[in-house]
Design an enzyme around this catalytic site. Structure first.
Site, PDB file in Angstrom:
ATOM      1  N   SER A 261       2.540  11.418   7.188  1.00 56.44           N
ATOM      2  CA  SER A 261       3.181  10.988   5.952  1.00 56.44           C
ATOM      3  C   SER A 261       2.220  10.226   5.061  1.00 56.44           C
ATOM      4  O   SER A 261       1.126   9.834   5.461  1.00 56.44           O
ATOM      5  CB  SER A 261       4.400  10.134   6.275  1.00 56.44           C
ATOM      6  OG  SER A 261       3.980   8.865   6.728  1.00 56.44           O
ATOM      7  N   LYS A 262       2.674  10.078   3.854  1.00 58.94           N
ATOM      8  CA  LYS A 262       1.983   9.395   2.780  1.00 58.94           C
ATOM      9  C   LYS A 262       1.251   8.115   3.209  1.00 58.94           C
ATOM     10  O   LYS A 262       0.119   7.880   2.839  1.00 58.94           O
ATOM     11  CB  LYS A 262       3.092   9.035   1.791  1.00 58.94           C
ATOM     12  CG  LYS A 262       2.709   8.850   0.380  1.00 58.94           C
ATOM     13  CD  LYS A 262       4.014   8.781  -0.412  1.00 58.94           C
ATOM     14  CE  LYS A 262       3.843   8.184  -1.782  1.00 58.94           C
ATOM     15  NZ  LYS A 262       5.123   8.218  -2.526  1.00 58.94           N
ATOM     16  N   ARG A 263       1.954   7.302   3.985  1.00 58.89           N
ATOM     17  CA  ARG A 263       1.418   5.986   4.342  1.00 58.89           C
ATOM     18  C   ARG A 263       0.322   6.022   5.397  1.00 58.89           C
ATOM     19  O   ARG A 263      -0.439   5.077   5.529  1.00 58.89           O
ATOM     20  CB  ARG A 263       2.545   5.086   4.879  1.00 58.89           C
ATOM     21  CG  ARG A 263       3.697   4.937   3.931  1.00 58.89           C
ATOM     22  CD  ARG A 263       3.566   3.684   3.093  1.00 58.89           C
ATOM     23  NE  ARG A 263       4.438   3.777   1.939  1.00 58.89           N
ATOM     24  CZ  ARG A 263       4.181   3.241   0.765  1.00 58.89           C
ATOM     25  NH1 ARG A 263       3.056   2.577   0.577  1.00 58.89           N
ATOM     26  NH2 ARG A 263       5.021   3.348  -0.237  1.00 58.89           N
ATOM     27  N   ASP A 264       0.315   7.097   6.191  1.00 55.68           N
ATOM     28  CA  ASP A 264      -0.627   7.139   7.311  1.00 55.68           C
ATOM     29  C   ASP A 264      -2.076   7.003   6.868  1.00 55.68           C
ATOM     30  O   ASP A 264      -2.897   6.441   7.570  1.00 55.68           O
ATOM     31  CB  ASP A 264      -0.454   8.442   8.099  1.00 55.68           C
ATOM     32  CG  ASP A 264       0.894   8.489   8.795  1.00 55.68           C
ATOM     33  OD1 ASP A 264       1.362   7.421   9.213  1.00 55.68           O
ATOM     34  OD2 ASP A 264       1.476   9.574   8.900  1.00 55.68           O
ATOM     35  N   TYR A 286      -3.457   6.179  -4.183  1.00 55.50           N
ATOM     36  CA  TYR A 286      -3.734   6.847  -2.920  1.00 55.50           C
ATOM     37  C   TYR A 286      -5.015   7.650  -3.096  1.00 55.50           C
ATOM     38  O   TYR A 286      -5.150   8.385  -4.063  1.00 55.50           O
ATOM     39  CB  TYR A 286      -2.585   7.792  -2.565  1.00 55.50           C
ATOM     40  CG  TYR A 286      -1.259   7.097  -2.371  1.00 55.50           C
ATOM     41  CD1 TYR A 286      -0.889   6.628  -1.110  1.00 55.50           C
ATOM     42  CD2 TYR A 286      -0.391   6.892  -3.442  1.00 55.50           C
ATOM     43  CE1 TYR A 286       0.324   5.981  -0.921  1.00 55.50           C
ATOM     44  CE2 TYR A 286       0.822   6.242  -3.263  1.00 55.50           C
ATOM     45  CZ  TYR A 286       1.172   5.798  -1.995  1.00 55.50           C
ATOM     46  OH  TYR A 286       2.369   5.153  -1.816  1.00 55.50           O
TER      47      TYR A 286
END
Length: 503
Positions: A261-264, A286
């Site tokens: 996911s995005k946060r990884d 990001y």
RNA sequence: CGCCCGUUCGUCUAGUUGGUUAGGACGCAAGGUUUUCAUCCUUGAAAUCAGGGGUUCGAAUCCCCUACGGGUGACCA
């Protein structure tokens, strides 16, 4: 095989992450391999989740990767428009068609009422579903009289259109990657096809467009597998021939479990997105592979091998080579944990393959920021000496700074090990010896050094390491003769003298 | 909880018709090369093929069960 036509159909709800890029890539490889057509369709039926700039991001990302479209929002095509919001008028007739054929019905339940039902069910540890059982008790055209339905419709009472899942039958599906899949219709629910805002849902728009655009193969992420039965049923209800399906396994987090996911990315320190993305609302940034210094070819190569393999031991593939050998039946069934280390390795391989001129050119951008001007010829020479040592162009500075500036400090460990009471005198003598060299070039320097060391019976290692310490400041770097030739006689002597003073 | 999908070295994977010392790559370790570091080369450790039952002369490969992992369960895609 019939004409191959595939589509990549993202919705512009944010930046595309590498899983999405891989899906696009496999579609592209499949299309090119089979002389087919690659289509980009934007699925923006959810106005609430629309994110400014997301579509542009998707287009730019894929272009950077070298994934080209034959039909798309930007190049157009015979089935334009390719943005579902612009095809809005088209979908209603299909929804009407399903109602007329008895495959769909109107439902007047409000979102609040349904939410309430869900809460009630949850309290009893159940899950509320709008299905063959519950639809008998809900507010829809199956339970209401025809007059009431017409009245509601005439008065524009907000309503949706739901698909009528056939009772007690089996849906038989075939997936190219997984083979036969069977589902009982009892486990399905009456999905909304047409929303009260006048927009179709994903399911309707997707099937209608795939049909109208004559899509032959649907290659998409595994998260869609649960809605495959609905899609198959829709094709049947319309009396259309369904395309073939291939559901790709997901990309998983490098550590622990769950899909990537995005946060990884930020959490684990590697990019999750192809190019930089700045969230238009939060302003959060990001980082992308492009901005992190990855070559698009390396990135694509890595992605291609994540979940697919050629069956040979070859690992480095150009896009053209991938197109040659790609096949859906060599796509694995299980999810792949993403490996940032291997990704770096791929980039390293590609950097080594670049010409010295190309790398020098890229490196020059970094040097300019440091206000360092240097002849191209010299640059190329430097790059040739250190190119194989680093995975990224941006790492080159660490391996080459001593070509451009005298050491600012001397590595203490090395000083301790390589600098002794004789060193100062030896280096002073060496400096005079070096200054006597006419043609200050690697060959002559090496020769002079060697002779001088042998004459004085010094140890090769001792002298060379001490000299390296003065010229580089650390125990690293390419051949010393090359370094001296490049920085020149004057600079070499200067560094020796000032080094002696400092140590 | 329901439904669906999956499970070979730490990771990515080969193994597609049952018979292999279960192969490769990343990473890791050791050695060699190098005046240094890196590269490079060689070698090594690393999977009782999730576990248990079958079928078979023989199973990572076929069947069943269990466990675990994943996906999904919106008027989101």
């Amino acid at each position: 095989m019939k004409n191959v036509r595939v589509r990549f159909a993202p919705s512009p709800t944010g930046p595309l992450h590498i899983g999405g890029v891989r899906t696009a890539l496999y579609n592209y490889l499949f299309a090119r391999k089979n002389n087919g057509t690659m289509i980009l369709r934007i699925e923006d039926t959810d106005q609430a989740r629309f994110v400014e700039g997301a579509e542009k991001y998707i287009v730019e990302s894929l272009a950077w990767c070298g994934i080209e479209f034959d039909e798309s929002v930007t190049v157009g095509g015979p089935h334009a428009p390719y943005r579902q919001s612009e095809r809005k008028e088209l979908y209603k007739q299909y929804s009407d068609q399903l109602i007329a054929s008895g495959n769909a019905y109107y439902a007047f339940d409000t979102p609040e009422e349904l939410e309430q039902k869900r809460k009630e069910a949850e309290a009893e540890k159940k899950i509320f579903t709008y299905n063959a059982e519950s639809r008998k008790y809900l507010c829809n055209s199956l339970t209401m009289s025809k007059q009431d339905v017409d009245k509601y419709l005439n008065e524009d009472v907000p309503h949706v259109v739901r698909f009528l899942i056939p009772e007690k039958t089996e849906v038989l599906m075939y997936d190219i990657i997984r083979g036969k899949v069977v589902v009982q219709t009892e486990s399905l629910d009456d999905k909304v096809l047409f929303k009260s805002d006048g927009m179709p849902t994903y399911h309707l728009a997707n099937i209608v467009d795939d049909h109208l655009m004559e899509i032959s193969h649907v290659i998409r992420g595994e998260e869609w597998l649960p809605s495959l039965p609905l899609h198959i049923l829709l094709y049947q209800a319309f009396g259309w021939e369904a395309p073939e399906f291939a559901h790709l396994p997901l990309l998983l987090k490098p550590d622990g479990n769950g899909k990537l996911s995005k946060r990884d990315g930020d959490r684990l320190g590697f990019p999750v997105f192809p190019i930089d993305w700045i969230d238009p609302v939060s302003g959060e940034k990001y980082t992308g592979y492009r901005e992190s210094g990855y070559y698009p070819d390396a990135f694509v190569n890595m992605l291609a091998l994540l979940g697919w393999n050629p069956g040979t031991e070859q690992e480095i593939f150009s896009m053209d080579e991938l197109i040659q050998v790609f096949s859906l039946d060599r796509v694995g069934k299980s999810g792949s944990k993403f490996d940032p280390e291997k990704t770096k390795w791929f980039n390293h391989q590609y950097l080594i393959k670049q010409s010295n001129e190309a790398v020098a050119n890229d490196f020059n951008v970094i040097l300019k920021e440091k206000s360092i001007e240097i002849k191209t010829e010299k640059m190329v020479k430097i790059v040739s000496l250190v190119k194989e040592r680093v995975p990224f162009v941006k790492d080159l500075w660490n391996e080459t700074y001593f070509f451009f500036e005298a050491p600012q400090s001397y590595d203490e460990q090395v000083v301790k090990k390589r600098w002794n009471e004789n060193s100062a005198q030896q280096m002073t003598d060496l400096a005079t010896k070096l200054s006597a060299i006419e043609a200050f070039e690697t060959v002559t320097i090496d020769q002079t050094l060697k002779e001088w060391i042998e004459q004085n019976q010094f140890g090769m290692g001792a002298i060379m390491n001490a000299l390296r310490l003065l010229l580089v400041g650390a125990a690293k770097g390419p051949h010393l003769g090359d370094i001296m030739e490049i920085i020149g006689k004057e600079e070499t002597i200067d560094r020796i003298n000032s080094g002696i003073n400092k140590l």
